[in-house]
Scaffold this motif. Structure first.
Motif, PDB file in Angstrom:
ATOM      1  N   TRP A 233      43.090  35.878  34.479  1.00 53.83           N
ATOM      2  CA  TRP A 233      43.714  34.634  34.942  1.00 53.83           C
ATOM      3  C   TRP A 233      42.687  33.740  35.627  1.00 53.83           C
ATOM      4  O   TRP A 233      42.640  32.530  35.403  1.00 53.83           O
ATOM      5  N   MET A 234      41.817  34.377  36.428  1.00 52.47           N
ATOM      6  CA  MET A 234      40.783  33.588  37.112  1.00 52.47           C
ATOM      7  C   MET A 234      39.839  32.966  36.087  1.00 52.47           C
ATOM      8  O   MET A 234      39.439  31.798  36.209  1.00 52.47           O
ATOM      9  N   ALA A 235      39.496  33.737  35.074  1.00 58.07           N
ATOM     10  CA  ALA A 235      38.641  33.190  34.014  1.00 58.07           C
ATOM     11  C   ALA A 235      39.342  32.032  33.312  1.00 58.07           C
ATOM     12  O   ALA A 235      38.727  31.006  33.008  1.00 58.07           O
ATOM     13  N   CYS A 236      40.633  32.182  33.097  1.00 61.25           N
ATOM     14  CA  CYS A 236      41.412  31.120  32.450  1.00 61.25           C
ATOM     15  C   CYS A 236      41.339  29.827  33.255  1.00 61.25           C
ATOM     16  O   CYS A 236      41.165  28.746  32.685  1.00 61.25           O
ATOM     17  N   VAL A 237      41.507  29.965  34.573  1.00 55.91           N
ATOM     18  CA  VAL A 237      41.492  28.766  35.409  1.00 55.91           C
ATOM     19  C   VAL A 237      40.172  28.015  35.215  1.00 55.91           C
ATOM     20  O   VAL A 237      40.149  26.798  35.039  1.00 55.91           O
ATOM     21  N   VAL A 238      39.077  28.767  35.189  1.00 53.16           N
ATOM     22  CA  VAL A 238      37.760  28.137  35.015  1.00 53.16           C
ATOM     23  C   VAL A 238      37.637  27.504  33.628  1.00 53.16           C
ATOM     24  O   VAL A 238      37.285  26.331  33.499  1.00 53.16           O
ATOM     25  N   THR A 239      37.955  28.286  32.595  1.00 52.65           N
ATOM     26  CA  THR A 239      37.730  27.765  31.243  1.00 52.65           C
ATOM     27  C   THR A 239      38.723  26.654  30.889  1.00 52.65           C
ATOM     28  O   THR A 239      38.367  25.707  30.201  1.00 52.65           O
ATOM     29  N   PHE A 240      39.950  26.773  31.382  1.00 51.20           N
ATOM     30  CA  PHE A 240      40.932  25.717  31.101  1.00 51.20           C
ATOM     31  C   PHE A 240      40.493  24.411  31.757  1.00 51.20           C
ATOM     32  O   PHE A 240      40.611  23.342  31.177  1.00 51.20           O
TER      33      PHE A 240
END
Lengths: 246, 308, 274
Positions: A233-240
């Motif tokens: 989820w944390m990675a998603c926040v960054v990539t999104f």
């Protein structure tokens, strides 16, 4: 009309597939295994059907969730720009990540309940533990879908998706403890299985259904799966963020 | 006189009950540019597909190069170059591969195909894009690839289905220029269009189609003199007020056409007609005098404007 | 116009075999195109070799130990050696089905490849034969790799196993032809969601994982699966013992292939040449 067709194909996925696997592998291969010379010892006295079927919630969840996080998610970012349309409203990329997570959870829940209902028809797998196995399946699915969504959002073409299935998902399916205990694996490969999310999911679901799981180990499995989800989820926040608000 | 390249007599195409092409007759001569002009659904594309031997005729006679499409479809197609309405380029191949592989469908040896492809890419000004895939190209570039591709078999006859539909004006002019060059080299072109300016630019002779029938035939100039006047006066009296002035206006021209937003007056001298009206104190909100075009011919023949 | 007598003669002939199949001249040109396309995606093809490796290894380290030996004909073979031919047949089927359904549908509807092909001297028959041939060639590649993997893992029981390549070609041919025929009836991508509903049962219940005798009284049902006939062929090759039933196996697959091609060619003509 459109929705009805989707619904029908979901039905095929949710009930038809697990039934086929249960009959085809669980009963069929089970019959061979149970005649085998040392199977009772390896499977802790359980039949192969019970052993294999109880993992099905986790493996099916992995497949559904992973596929959902690849092509359809890419469609949202790349082809139909649905997510960008969303973020031009006051919704932040962070909310898109959360929204997607909820969507994957819903999708895997339907699948997991489907498998659980099917399992409830068989004596060997009918237990109250099925209720606990559904969230185990959902966690397994999310542990794949959420990190994969982060990857998908950083790509512009789906070229990398088939290799992901071929070199990550399929090997886990085959070697992740779904078909036989990972103690069967060569010694060097066993520790690799320990870190895969699928093994934790399989153990959790199986332990819950067959009621063989000590509480402490159960918590450990839940913890590992949650760690995958949170990190994803944390990675998603960054990539999104990078993708939607460049 | 040579035999015509294409001969059609009482040609009919039906899709179930729908009559797409209704007993049409036409000839296309060697070396001419022949146009089918008409709105969508007029039967242009159906006619083109029958000529291209990808659509069986329902009845009537059709001969291309003196051959019958039913019996010799393959042989006819080998001598035709087709530029379809939607560029059906091969998205999995590069620009150059598109030409070379297409040539192979015609059994053209690979080295010949490569040499021709290089030449044709030069001709359509896409040499520097030859190793790109087709997808990122602009609409005009794709259409030029399609044209190059259709030329790779050195066809005796080219079929172009709405060659410039959907292109911006600049891309259109580049394309017209290329097609004009082909014409000068003696190629026989058959094209469909619903653009009047395109028909005027490219066609030596054309047929106007409407509802599956040919409603007029001739050279662009010819059609204009037959079915329109030399000039057209366009006037706007404001929405809803146009019709009030029809009777006064019709006295100064040969014919008046009432459109929702304006009146068209067909006259040999548009400025003169306007001056006469002004003398009679009939003053439009705006007025424009222009040369008549195929649009006017079409309006005259079918009673409606062309819509995309 | 064709003389009426000739038309009649043709229509009687085409009632049995569609006319388009008499009109196949250069299907190899379409294969050539596929080769050029695949040259760019060769990595994908190479990575396909890993799948059988993973499956075979997994079965060897896990299930083989649990199951022990299985009887094939009169012989007892280790379980992994028993399953390998089944998986080989299944992978030939899956490859052919994927190529002839999703891939073909994309080329047909999205890329409109066949429309532009029909404007050239290529015919509907060329397209049907060309596409199926390509699916077979790819299947040939994969089955060769599969055989090599089995050889490396010591799962090849007999020299006759060389014939398994031929069996895979037959399987690929049959399933590609039928798959493509079905594709011509597909309306949208959603229709392909039903594909696993056909291939998965075939995969699981074609005596792939256990001998038909496991089904007891129901073992005749397995005979209805076209994949079973492929599995039976390869399994026979791997133990090097052939019986008369091999002829039935081959006949079933050849029959399917012919029916599939005929339907495909006719449908292409009907749908695209309007």
């Amino acid at each position: 009309m459109f929705y009805r067709r989707i619904w029908k194909s979901n039905l095929v996925g949710a009930f038809f597939q697990p039934v086929l696997y249960l009959l085809g592998i669980g009963l069929g291969v089970g019959a061979l295994v149970d005649q085998g010379p040392n199977s009772a010892a390896v499977l802790d006295g359980f039949s192969y059907f019970a052993f294999y079927s109880s993992a099905l919630i986790a493996t099916m969840a992995m497949f559904t969730a992973s596929q959902e996080a690849l092509w359809p998610t890419m469609d949202g970012f790349q082809w139909s720009h649905a997510y960008r349309a969303m973020t031009s409203t006051p919704i932040a990329p962070r909310d898109v990540a959360t929204g997607l997570t909820i969507f994957y959870a819903a999708k895997t829940t339907v699948g997991a309940i489907g498998v659980a209902v099917v399992l409830a028809f068989f004596d060997e797998t009918r237990s109250w533990g099925l209720i606990g196995a559904v969230p185990a399946g959902v966690l397994t699915g999310l542990a794949f879908a959420v990190p994969l969504a982060a990857w998908t959002s950083s790509r512009t073409t789906p070229d990398s998706f088939p290799p992901i299935l071929r070199f990550i998902i399929i090997p886990m399916f085959l070697f992740g403890g779904a078909f036989y205990p990972i103690e069967q694996l060569p010694d060097w490969l066993e520790p690799v299985a320990w870190v895969t999310p699928l093994w934790h999911g399989v153990e959790l679901a199986r332990g819950s259904i067959l009621q063989t799981l000590p509480e402490g180990r159960g918590l450990l499995h839940v913890g590992v799966l949650c760690a995958y989800i949170v990190l994803g989820w944390m990675a998603c926040v960054v990539t999104f963020e990078r993708r939607l608000n460049p | 006189m040579n035999e015509p390249l294409i001969t059609a007599r009482s040609l009919v195409k039906k899709f179930g009950d729908l009559v797409a092409v209704d007993e049409i007759d036409f000839d296309v001569e060697q070396g001419e540019a022949f146009g089918f002009l008409g709105p969508n659904g007029a039967g242009k594309t159906s006619s083109m597909r029958m000529i291209g031997c990808v659509s069986p005729t329902t009845s009537g006679r059709l001969e291309i190069f003196g051959l019958s499409p039913t019996a010799d479809g393959r042989a006819i197609r080998a001598r035709i170059g087709v530029v379809p309405q939607m560029d059906q380029l091969d998205n999995e191949l590069t620009v150059l591969e598109n030409l070379v592989i297409y040539a192979r469908y015609f059994d053209i040896p690979r080295d010949v195909a490569r040499a021709r492809a290089a030449e044709l890419l030069e001709f359509v000004q896409l040499t520097e894009r030859k190793d790109d895939t087709v997808d990122p190209l602009s609409g005009g570039q794709k259409r030029r690839v399609s044209i190059a591709r259709s030329l790779i078999s050195e066809p005796e006859l080219m079929l172009l289905d709405e060659p410039t539909t959907g292109l911006d004006p600049q891309a259109r002019h580049v394309l017209w220029d290329r097609l004009y060059q082909l014409k000068e080299r003696g190629a026989t072109l058959v094209l469909t269009t619903h653009y009047m300016d395109e028909a005027e630019q490219l066609c030596d002779r054309l047929v106007v189609m409407n509802g599956g029938k040919i409603v007029a035939e001739g050279s662009p100039r010819n059609l204009i003199t037959t079915y329109a006047t030399r000039e057209v006066l366009e006037m706007r009296f404001g929405r809803g007020h146009n019709e009030e002035h029809v009777s006064e206006v019709s006295q100064v021209g040969e014919r008046v056409e009432i459109l929702p937003d304006r009146l068209l007056v067909y006259a040999h001298d548009g400025e003169g007609a306007l001056a006469t009206l002004r003398e009679r104190n009939i003053i439009p909100e705006s007025a424009l005098v222009r040369r008549s075009s195929l649009e006017d011919v079409f309006l005259r023949l079918t009673g409606r404007t062309l819509v995309d | 116009m064709t003389a009426p007598a000739a038309t009649e003669r043709i229509s009687i002939a085409t009632r049995i075999i569609p006319a388009v199949l008499f009109d196949v001249r250069r299907p190899q040109r379409l294969v050539e195109r596929s080769l050029v396309v695949t040259r760019r995606g060769w990595l994908m093809v190479v990575s396909g070799f890993f799948e059988p490796l993973f499956y075979l290894l997994s079965i060897r380290v896990g299930l083989s130990a649990l199951v022990g030996d299985v009887a094939v004909g009169g012989d007892l073979v280790p379980y992994d050696e028993f399953v390998a031919p089944g998986l080989m047949a299944a992978s030939a089927m899956n490859g052919a089905v994927f190529d002839s359904t999703m891939n073909v549908f994309h080329k047909w509807k999205q890329a409109r490849l066949y429309d532009s092909l029909l404007a050239t001297p290529m015919s509907a028959g060329d397209i049907a034969v060309g596409e199926v041939t390509w699916a077979v060639i790819r299947g040939l590649l994969y089955s060769t790799a599969f055989l090599a993997t089995m050889l490396v893992l010591g799962m090849v029981g007999s020299l006759w196993m060389v014939l398994s390549i031929g069996a895979c070609v037959l399987i690929g041919f049959a399933f590609a032809a039928v798959g493509m025929a079905c594709t011509t009836f597909a309306r949208s991508w959603a229709d392909f969601d039903y594909l696993p509903a056909v291939t998965l049962p075939l995969f699981l219940f074609s005596a792939t994982f256990y001998p038909p005798s496991s089904y007891g009284d129901w073992s005749w049902v397995v005979q209805l699966s076209p994949l079973y006939h492929g599995v039976a062929l390869i399994r026979a090759a791997n133990v090097g013992e052939f019986s008369a039933s091999v002829i039935v196996n081959i006949a079933v697959l050849v029959g399917l292939a012919l029916v599939g091609i005929a339907v495909t060619a006719r449908r292409i003509e009907k749908l695209l040449l309007t």
